[in-house]
Design a protein around this motif. Structure first.
Motif, short mmCIF file in Angstrom:
data_model
loop_
_atom_site.label_atom_id
_atom_site.label_comp_id
_atom_site.label_asym_id
_atom_site.label_seq_id
_atom_site.Cartn_x
_atom_site.Cartn_y
_atom_site.Cartn_z
N THR A 219 8.45 17.76 -7.97
CA THR A 219 8.98 19.06 -7.53
C THR A 219 9.07 19.20 -6.01
N ALA A 220 8.59 18.24 -5.27
CA ALA A 220 8.60 18.34 -3.81
C ALA A 220 10.03 18.27 -3.26
N LEU B 104 5.71 6.29 -8.58
CA LEU B 104 4.98 7.43 -8.02
C LEU B 104 5.34 8.75 -8.71
N GLY B 105 6.34 8.72 -9.59
CA GLY B 105 6.74 9.92 -10.30
C GLY B 105 7.92 10.65 -9.68
N VAL B 106 8.63 9.98 -8.78
CA VAL B 106 9.78 10.57 -8.10
C VAL B 106 11.05 10.03 -8.75
N LYS C 68 11.80 1.06 -6.99
CA LYS C 68 10.88 0.82 -8.10
C LYS C 68 9.55 1.54 -7.85
N ASP C 69 9.04 1.45 -6.63
CA ASP C 69 7.77 2.11 -6.30
C ASP C 69 7.91 3.63 -6.30
N VAL C 70 9.07 4.14 -5.88
CA VAL C 70 9.32 5.58 -5.91
C VAL C 70 9.22 6.09 -7.34
N VAL C 71 9.82 5.38 -8.27
CA VAL C 71 9.75 5.77 -9.68
C VAL C 71 8.31 5.72 -10.18
N ASN D 73 0.81 -1.22 0.00
CA ASN D 73 0.00 0.00 0.00
C ASN D 73 0.84 1.27 0.00
N VAL D 74 1.88 1.29 -0.80
CA VAL D 74 2.72 2.49 -0.89
C VAL D 74 1.93 3.63 -1.54
N ALA D 75 2.02 4.80 -0.94
CA ALA D 75 1.26 5.95 -1.44
C ALA D 75 1.88 7.25 -0.92
N ILE D 76 1.41 8.36 -1.46
CA ILE D 76 1.88 9.69 -1.04
C ILE D 76 0.71 10.66 -0.84
#
Length: 146
Positions: free
Chosen positions: A24-25, A136-138, A131-134, A9-12
């Motif tokens: 941009t964060a 998410l668009g990071v 992999k999940d960070v990517v 359940n990775v999320a931001i």
């Protein structure tokens, strides 16, 4: 037994509530806002379970810890921006091997494992989080490669 770092359940969601975007964060915001439900196990025994855990921050800190020279490496105590207490994840070495636990569960530890087993499990965790960070668009550089 073997140590296992697992998450789901990775999320931001907090990032968007702040009006920020992943690309941009600021670094410190991304590290605490990329969260997931983390479980550390020793076989089938749950040693630590925490929802909304800053998995990106943990992965980044673990990479830094593994990158230290062997003679300079102390035990690992996760010093998170999200927790008042240091050691929400702890890794302690002994003659028997390395054990993983949490300051929140002081009597619960994994069985000792060898260094190679520990490094392999951390590497799998870090690779999955990157992999999940990517996804998410990071940028993947948020968590350095091992």
């Amino acid at each position: 037994m073997a140590v296992n770092f697992a998450y789901q359940n990775v999320a931001i969601p907090d990032l968007y509530r702040r009006g920020l975007r992943p690309e941009t964060a600021p670094l410190e915001v991304l590290l605490v806002d990329i969260e997931a439900d983390l479980v550390i196990r020793d076989g089938s025994q749950v040693v630590m379970a925490e929802g909304l855990f800053p998995v990106a921050e943990l992965a980044r800190d673990l990479v830094g810890w593994l990158g230290q020279l062997d003679g300079d490496r102390d035990d690992f105590e996760f010093d998170s921006m999200s927790y008042a207490d240091v050691g929400e994840v702890r890794i302690v070495g002994s003659v028997e091997g390395w054990r993983v636990g949490s300051v929140s569960e002081p009597g619960s530890w994994t069985s000792p494992v060898g260094w190679d087993v520990l490094v392999s499990e951390i590497a799998q965790f870090v690779t999955a989080v990157r992999k999940d960070v990517v996804a998410l668009g990071v940028e993947p550089g948020l968590i350095p490669a091992l």
